[in-house]
Design an enzyme around this catalytic site. Structure first.
Site, PDB file in Angstrom:
ATOM      1  N   CYS A  58       0.823  -1.207   0.000  1.00 28.43           N
ATOM      2  CA  CYS A  58       0.000   0.000   0.000  1.00 28.43           C
ATOM      3  C   CYS A  58       0.859   1.261   0.000  1.00 28.43           C
ATOM      4  CB  CYS A  58      -0.902   0.029   1.229  1.00 28.43           C
ATOM      5  SG  CYS A  58      -1.924  -1.429   1.476  1.00 28.43           S
ATOM      6  N   SER A  72     -12.328  -6.431   8.334  1.00 28.02           N
ATOM      7  CA  SER A  72     -11.661  -5.815   7.197  1.00 28.02           C
ATOM      8  C   SER A  72     -12.720  -5.295   6.242  1.00 28.02           C
ATOM      9  CB  SER A  72     -10.787  -6.848   6.490  1.00 28.02           C
ATOM     10  OG  SER A  72     -10.432  -6.406   5.196  1.00 28.02           O
ATOM     11  N   LYS A  82      -5.371   2.603   8.077  1.00 28.31           N
ATOM     12  CA  LYS A  82      -5.384   3.493   9.248  1.00 28.31           C
ATOM     13  C   LYS A  82      -4.668   4.804   8.956  1.00 28.31           C
ATOM     14  CE  LYS A  82      -7.412   0.064  11.012  1.00 28.31           C
ATOM     15  NZ  LYS A  82      -7.185  -0.822   9.857  1.00 28.31           N
ATOM     16  N   GLU A 100      -9.303  -6.823  13.345  1.00 27.19           N
ATOM     17  CA  GLU A 100     -10.178  -7.223  12.244  1.00 27.19           C
ATOM     18  C   GLU A 100     -10.237  -8.740  12.145  1.00 27.19           C
ATOM     19  OE1 GLU A 100      -8.752  -5.256   8.765  1.00 27.19           O
ATOM     20  OE2 GLU A 100      -9.388  -3.277   9.462  1.00 27.19           O
TER      21      GLU A 100
END
Length: 563
Positions: free
Chosen positions: A58, A479, A133, A453
């Site tokens: 990411c 999630s 986050k 999660e």
């Protein structure tokens, strides 16, 4: 000294006390050591929080984007100061004890950005981020600081391809469940693993990262049209440069985050999340951001808006397409324009460029393709993708992603687990049967701590073929990739004596989404008798960041914020 320089000095609302005047000579000597000139000392100072990290695809590419933000800041006669802060990978830690640190990282990110900008006297802020986050943490810090700020998204990963079908990390978690029931071989599992995540970018579906990027665009805190651009697309560099330059405009015009993050902006963001079938985590994060912005927002607002917001996309995890498909179909702005035309958005809400939402959408003429993005008359559903449930099992509320399930009503016996791992093992070993209600507790904000999660166990349930016949409820989270009859954020949580702590194996639990009810078939007297016998458990962590978090964190029903 030129007039231009004098004008620049007027924009140093915070940094003047760091770099101007004879008494700041020691500070200026430090600033010269990092490359600043005499002229630079009199320009606005802009922080660039770069969440680049090698721990997740990411964020692995974000420095490339942050460097372009810096270029834009320099080009606009301001001085950029890049610094790093943390990120963690939910996809890597999912299903492990480390996942308890995920929501904690949101607070650390917000606190660290606030700390640097406050301490170093920054006049403005750009945050370059991509993982789940990162985005709420960034927005929380912007709302606290209330200095001119802009959010820059790193973009989503492209899907992988296996056996001629697009796949992503969601498929990998479900494949584990399929492997456990011998529906696929180990060789097939590994072959999928090798191609599911083909490069840089946040998870590709309408999971938490893309949900929050879309919500931030709807809120007006990012460059219009940027949320759906894939990570590998060079357009991201143009957006980054524009964002850097744009901060000077915000400084000149006194545009601050709380001018933008109004009640109307939050309602716009919620509407978009509901219309796109966004992550349940959006409830948690938008509540937290609203608190920092001092905007009154409650969990009930999500349900009120959901009842009158159409579901307009066919995106994973519940649908067929991913964020790059949204981009090819015109982007998030097409969905916003459709909602605006239907009178469902506040068109007068302002954005970072000083324009209203309606003005920013005025040139959008792309129509819904009725495949990835639907028009309001052809909506997949007349109501939104999330619902807030209440009842004697969750008096403060719980969240379900109705966009990811066909279950409307369910009644079945509780199978109770004090923690996620034991539930996952029960699923993969075949101990969960059709009709069961899996209850995972002591995984809430305080109890976990960290409200981890549950993609590992929900993925295993789907992979085992139980997704349409069982329900899972938890005081933990899911999630954004979770689908099926999964109900999270059950509040109050077990650790503080919420009703979920009182459930026993075999208790009959009922779900009615239309009635927004989640209840256990016990009388108030029976629940009270059990409550008198209940006692708090010893905390899982008594030292370190998790222990500190558990002492400070609030209920999920108000955003699981720390105070």
């Amino acid at each position: 000294m030129t007039t231009n320089t004098k004008n620049l000095k007027l924009l140093k609302h915070k940094s003047a006390e760091v770099s101007l005047g004879p008494d700041r000579a020691p500070a200026r000597s430090m600033l010269r050591a990092v490359g600043l000139s005499d002229e630079d000392m009199e320009k606005p100072f802009i922080a660039v929080a770069n969440l680049a990290s090698d721990v997740t695809p990411c964020n692995v590419h974000l420095t490339r984007i942050a460097d372009k933000v810096k270029e834009g800041i320099w080009d606009a006669q301001s001085v950029p100061f890049m610094f790093g802060t943390i990120t963690i990978s939910d996809g890597i830690s999912m299903g492990t004890e480390g996942m308890k640190g995920s929501l904690v990282s949101r607070e650390v990110i917000a606190d660290s950005i606030e700390t640097v900008c406050f301490t170093e006297g920054m006049d403005g802020l750009a945050v370059v981020a991509a993982c789940d986050k990162n985005m709420p943490g960034a927005m929380m810090s912007m709302a606290r600081l209330n200095i001119p700020s802009v959010f820059v998204y790193g973009g989503a990963i492209l899907p992988g391809n296996y056996a001629g079908k697009d796949i992503n990390v969601q498929d990998m978690y479900e494949a584990v469940g399929a492997f456990s029931t011998q529906q696929i071989s180990l060789e097939q599992l590994i072959a999928m693993e090798r191609v599911a995540c083909p490069g840089e970018g946040a998870c590709s579906g309408m999971f938490t990262a893309n949900t929050m990027a879309s919500a931030i665009e709807a809120m007006g805190m990012s460059i219009p049209g940027a949320a759906s651009i894939p990570a590998v697309d060079p357009r991201n560099l143009d957006v980054a440069h524009e964002a850097g330059k744009h901060l000077y405009y915000m400084l000149e015009n006194g545009i601050k985050p709380r001018d933008i993050m109004t009640r109307k902006a939050f309602e716009n963001a919620i509407r978009l999340v509901l219309a796109m079938g966004g992550s349940t985590n959006a409830v948690l994060h938008l509540l937290a951001i609203a608190r920092e912005a001092e905007v009154e927002l409650s969990i009930d607002d999500f349900d009120i808006l959901s009842r009158e917001t159409p579901y307009l996309t066919d995106l994973r995890p519940g649908g067929n397409y991913v964020m790059s498909d949204v981009d090819r179909s015109g982007g998030v702005q097409v969905v916003l324009k459709e909602l605006l035309n239907a009178g469902m958005l506040h068109g007068d809400a302002k954005a970072i460029n000083g324009k209203t939402l309606e003005e920013n959408l005025s040139d959008v003429d792309t129509k819904p393709d009725e495949r990835v993005i639907f028009s309001v008359p052809n909506a997949k559903s007349s109501t939104g993708g999330l619902a807030i449930l209440k009842g004697n099992l969750t008096p403060e509320g719980a969240v379900i992603k109705v966009a990811g399930t066909k279950i409307e009503k369910h009644e079945g016996p509780a199978r109770v687990f004090d923690g996620e791992r034991s539930a996952f093992e029960a699923v993969t070993k075949g101990f969960i049967k059709d009709g069961d209600v899996v209850v995972i507790r002591y995984e809430g904000p305080k109890g976990g701590p960290g409200m981890q999660e549950m993609l590992a166990v929900t993925g295993a349930i789907m992979g085992a073929g139980l997704g349409e016949t069982t329900v899972l409820i938890t005081d933990g989270r899911f999630s954004g990739a979770t689908r099926g009859g999964s109900i999270g954020h059950v509040s109050p949580e077990a650790a503080v004596g919420g009703p979920i702590a009182l459930i026993e194996d075999g208790d009959i639990i009922s779900l009615d989404i239309e009635a927004r009810d989640l209840s256990v078939k016990l009388t108030a007297k029976e629940l009270e008798e059990r409550r008198l016998k209940w006692s708090p458990r010893k905390p899982n962590y008594e030292r370190g960041v998790l222990a500190k978090y558990a002492k400070l964190v609030s209920s999920a029903s108000v955003g699981a914020v720390t105070s």
